[in-house]
Design a protein around this motif. Structure first.
Motif, PDB file in Angstrom:
ATOM      1  N   GLY A   1       0.800  -1.216   0.000  1.00 42.87           N
ATOM      2  CA  GLY A   1       0.000   0.000   0.000  1.00 42.87           C
ATOM      3  C   GLY A   1       0.833   1.266   0.000  1.00 42.87           C
ATOM      4  O   GLY A   1       2.057   1.240   0.176  1.00 42.87           O
TER       5      GLY A   1
ATOM      6  N   ARG B   1       2.791  -0.796   3.883  1.00 46.11           N
ATOM      7  CA  ARG B   1       2.440  -2.067   4.507  1.00 46.11           C
ATOM      8  C   ARG B   1       2.166  -3.126   3.444  1.00 46.11           C
ATOM      9  O   ARG B   1       1.765  -2.814   2.315  1.00 46.11           O
ATOM     10  CB  ARG B   1       1.234  -1.919   5.437  1.00 46.11           C
ATOM     11  CG  ARG B   1       1.532  -1.098   6.683  1.00 46.11           C
ATOM     12  CD  ARG B   1       0.300  -0.949   7.566  1.00 46.11           C
ATOM     13  NE  ARG B   1      -0.138  -2.197   8.162  1.00 46.11           N
ATOM     14  CZ  ARG B   1       0.300  -2.693   9.323  1.00 46.11           C
ATOM     15  NH1 ARG B   1       1.223  -2.040  10.010  1.00 46.11           N
ATOM     16  NH2 ARG B   1      -0.166  -3.828   9.795  1.00 46.11           N
TER      17      ARG B   1
ATOM     18  N   TYR C   1      -0.146  -5.958   2.123  1.00 46.34           N
ATOM     19  CA  TYR C   1      -1.554  -6.333   2.217  1.00 46.34           C
ATOM     20  C   TYR C   1      -1.753  -7.692   1.554  1.00 46.34           C
ATOM     21  O   TYR C   1      -1.269  -7.931   0.443  1.00 46.34           O
ATOM     22  CB  TYR C   1      -2.437  -5.297   1.527  1.00 46.34           C
ATOM     23  CG  TYR C   1      -2.538  -3.990   2.281  1.00 46.34           C
ATOM     24  CD1 TYR C   1      -3.666  -3.693   3.045  1.00 46.34           C
ATOM     25  CD2 TYR C   1      -1.509  -3.056   2.236  1.00 46.34           C
ATOM     26  CE1 TYR C   1      -3.758  -2.494   3.737  1.00 46.34           C
ATOM     27  CE2 TYR C   1      -1.598  -1.852   2.932  1.00 46.34           C
ATOM     28  CZ  TYR C   1      -2.719  -1.590   3.681  1.00 46.34           C
ATOM     29  OH  TYR C   1      -2.819  -0.405   4.380  1.00 46.34           O
TER      30      TYR C   1
ATOM     31  N   VAL D   1      -8.781  -9.703   4.406  1.00 42.39           N
ATOM     32  CA  VAL D   1      -7.546  -8.984   4.082  1.00 42.39           C
ATOM     33  C   VAL D   1      -6.834  -8.670   5.383  1.00 42.39           C
ATOM     34  O   VAL D   1      -7.440  -8.150   6.326  1.00 42.39           O
ATOM     35  CB  VAL D   1      -7.823  -7.689   3.292  1.00 42.39           C
ATOM     36  CG1 VAL D   1      -6.542  -6.843   3.187  1.00 42.39           C
ATOM     37  CG2 VAL D   1      -8.348  -8.002   1.896  1.00 42.39           C
TER      38      VAL D   1
ATOM     39  N   SER E   1      -3.048  -6.899   6.875  1.00 45.05           N
ATOM     40  CA  SER E   1      -1.887  -6.088   6.500  1.00 45.05           C
ATOM     41  C   SER E   1      -0.804  -6.251   7.545  1.00 45.05           C
ATOM     42  O   SER E   1      -1.074  -6.585   8.709  1.00 45.05           O
ATOM     43  CB  SER E   1      -2.269  -4.615   6.331  1.00 45.05           C
ATOM     44  OG  SER E   1      -2.433  -3.972   7.579  1.00 45.05           O
TER      45      SER E   1
ATOM     46  N   VAL F   1      -4.288  -1.743  -3.615  1.00 44.83           N
ATOM     47  CA  VAL F   1      -4.397  -0.857  -2.452  1.00 44.83           C
ATOM     48  C   VAL F   1      -3.916   0.523  -2.870  1.00 44.83           C
ATOM     49  O   VAL F   1      -2.820   0.676  -3.403  1.00 44.83           O
ATOM     50  CB  VAL F   1      -3.564  -1.395  -1.275  1.00 44.83           C
ATOM     51  CG1 VAL F   1      -3.763  -0.517  -0.045  1.00 44.83           C
ATOM     52  CG2 VAL F   1      -3.944  -2.843  -0.962  1.00 44.83           C
TER      53      VAL F   1
ATOM     54  N   LEU G   1      -9.164  -0.633  -0.453  1.00 47.81           N
ATOM     55  CA  LEU G   1      -8.850  -1.985  -0.892  1.00 47.81           C
ATOM     56  C   LEU G   1      -9.811  -2.319  -2.019  1.00 47.81           C
ATOM     57  O   LEU G   1     -11.013  -2.488  -1.790  1.00 47.81           O
ATOM     58  CB  LEU G   1      -9.025  -2.985   0.253  1.00 47.81           C
ATOM     59  CG  LEU G   1      -8.428  -2.603   1.614  1.00 47.81           C
ATOM     60  CD1 LEU G   1      -8.825  -3.637   2.663  1.00 47.81           C
ATOM     61  CD2 LEU G   1      -6.920  -2.463   1.528  1.00 47.81           C
TER      62      LEU G   1
END
Length: 285
Positions: A198, A202, A204, A220, A222, A252, A262
């Motif tokens: 993202g 992070r 995901y 989902v 992360s 993302v 998302l």
């Protein structure tokens, strides 16, 4: 080898459902969408299918940023490294990642490999070197998820780990070679099918499972990315069985209001009783 600790996911990153849009076009190659990328503006998108097709199009949104239409859809076949159409057993494209310079990377799960295309025009293709584990991966269950970071390093993982108690390996392609970056413990029936990194940096991960006659469930999670591997897991959402179709592609991005979205696409497996749909969640502040 690093393995994520078996701790409960945090609840302070939960995502809220935003919109769903199902659609189709009259083309025999439409369907089976398994990998997804979204442009930073949240409108232009690209996807790959498990029959070797590459799709581009535009997402139309209303004043509340909900998806209301898909426009300007084009389909084209992914070429082989020799410039010819992909041969039989080479078409099962599953993961998609596009770098900030426009390079396109596609992972495959029948003939286990990752291909590189210089741009979305797909004018040529080269195959990346393989990791030693590729040849031991299961047919139709290998390189399902693919993501790329801001420095151009690729991350992939197989759909199946090779055993109920074996962790899922996350491989990283950097400086011309694959290494094992991390491993995630396998704790339930959810299988990894899509990944993205993202705008917050992070990792995901989209996972799904089939719950008998009730349909597919999805979730989902992360993770913070560190030099030592993934840390600080957050479960963003987990949908009950039958809420969505077979979600497999994940993108993302950050919208104009500064919220991370998302966006997912479903694989209809070219079956009349399934559907292609975009599903979108927004991470709550």
């Amino acid at each position: 080898m690093l393995v994520a600790p078996a701790t409960s996911a945090q609840d302070d990153g939960r995502a809220d459902f935003a919109s769903r849009f199902a659609w189709s076009i009259d083309d025999a190659d439409f369907g089976g969408w398994s990998g997804l990328e979204i442009a930073p503006d949240g409108r232009r998108f690209f996807a790959v299918s498990d029959r070797g097709s590459f799709m581009s199009g535009t997402i139309r949104r209303d004043e509340r940023n909900r998806i209301v239409a898909i426009d300007d859809v084009t389909l084209q076949p992914l070429p082989h490294s020799n410039g010819k159409p992909l041969p039989r057993y080479f078409t099962d494209s599953e993961g998609l990642a596009i770098s900030h310079t426009g390079e396109v990377f596609v992972s495959f799960e029948a003939e286990h490999r990752v291909m590189r295309y210089p741009s979305v025009s797909l004018e040529s293709a080269t195959e990346l070197p393989a990791h030693g584990s590729f040849e031991r991966m299961k047919n139709n269950s290998s390189l399902e998820a693919l993501a790329i970071d801001a420095d151009g390093a690729l991350y992939t993982m197989p759909e199946r780990s090779g055993g109920a108690n074996r962790p899922f390996p996350i491989l990283r392609f950097k400086d011309g070679a694959w290494t094992r970056y991390h491993s995630l413990k396998r704790e339930d029936d959810f299988l990894p099918v899509g990944a993205d990194i993202g705008p917050d940096g992070r990792f995901y991960l989209l996972e799904r499972t089939l719950v008998g006659i009730f349909g597919f469930a999805a979730r989902v999670r992360s993770f913070e990315m560190t030099p030592q591997g993934l840390r600080n897991e957050m479960q963003l959402f987990r949908s009950p069985a039958g809420t969505h179709d077979n979600l497999e592609g994940l993108a993302v991005w950050r919208d104009d209001d500064g919220k991370i979205r998302l966006t997912m696409i479903s694989d209809d497996n070219f079956r009349f009783f399934q559907k292609t749909e975009f599903v979108e969640y927004v991470i709550a502040e």
